[in-house]
Design an enzyme around this catalytic site. Sequence first.
Site: not given
Length: 356
Positions: A178, A198-199, A220, A247, A249
């Site tokens: 991340d 990743d993020d 991501h 996103r 979540k």
Amino acid sequence: MISVISVLLLAGATVANAACSATISSLSDVAAAVKCTSITLNGFTVPAGQGLTLSLASGTTVNMAGDIFFGNQSWAGPLFTVSGTGVTFNGNGHKFDGGGPFYWDGQGINGGTTKPDPMMKIKISGTFENVHVVNSPGRVYSVSNPAPLTMTNLVVDNSQGDAPNSKSGGAAAGHNTDGFDVSTNDLTIQNSQIHNQDDCLAINKGTNIVFKGNSCTGGHGISIVRCNFISVIDSMLMNLLGDQALRIKTKSASTGSTVKNVTYSGNTATGIRQFGVIIDQSYPDTLGTPGTGVIISGVNFVAPASTLTVNSGAKKVAVNCGKNACTGSWNWSNLKVNGGVAGPITNFAGITGFSQ
Ligand SMILES: *[C@@H]1O[C@H](CO)[C@@H](O)[C@H](O)[C@H]1NC(C)=O
Ligand SMILES: *[C@@H]1O[C@H](CO)[C@@H](O)[C@H](O)[C@H]1NC(C)=O
Ligand SMILES: *[C@@H]1O[C@H](CO)[C@@H](O)[C@H](O)[C@H]1NC(C)=O
């Protein structure tokens, strides 16, 4: 009279000490140097299994004058920690090299070798700028600033982790890298370039977070778990070989929490494999049974328009809300999604200005 003079001398001594300048060229210099408010951080290698920790006096200025390397050893980290209020930290383009290839095994921080994680723990208010981070073993930045912090002109380059290695079984060697993992308030991250696996930005919780003028590659996208008020997200997301660009979540099991007032503007993204935008209350599932304990409101796309280009077969937009858990009217007239197919929108009819 004597006591007044000694008090004055004491006060004078304190000010003189704080105003001193110091140079750090090894870990043994740190304890004395952090008593000064002007610090030069020279390049050196931190011994394996140890971190560099700077607990700075209020108002300290740190200037990097060389690159910092960390000896390779499997341990939990973090590799670099900096704390203090009203700090000015200037990397002057120098780097922190985490030695990622030594650790990477495709399994990230939840498996395989124990990896120093996060690599960079930032606990200052003030400014943090012009720092390059190369090859983080796991997550790059964890940010928990005590008062407003602006992070500017940073580079995160984990591009080497895109390729598989002998331990990763064909997967990208870097994993869970991340860019910014954030649980904080009053943070601006701007004009930075992040290449990871990743993020790019993960907001775990927080208020007043601005992410603008950044470019994210290979990861991501941007994830918001819990946040209240003004998250302004304005970025270029390029070549997201991963899943989604934007996103939100929320855990299906969470209760008593909110996500509100998230403003997206001027985002562009290409190469998205699964979802352009996904708002999903069923985490850790994807589009599973949504929970109702987190109320999401005020998610808007404002000018300038955000334009996301998703791969064929990807969903443009998916919204999976628990019953009555997404509320209000969300204006998405400044969202354009090219390519892909329409995704499901469940339990929410409040989106205006967008159809797929
Ligand atoms: C740690 O290992 C990596 C990968 O082999 C290497 O690139 C890096 O230079 C090493 N770091 C140090 C400080 O030796
Ligand atoms: C959202 O944030 C903006 C920017 O600060 C503010 O003007 C607005 O009132 C907020 N809206 C809500 C619903 O909290
Ligand atoms: C949504 O925003 C657009 C652009 O600002 C505006 O023209 C439109 O009236 C808004 N729609 C609603 C329903 O508020």
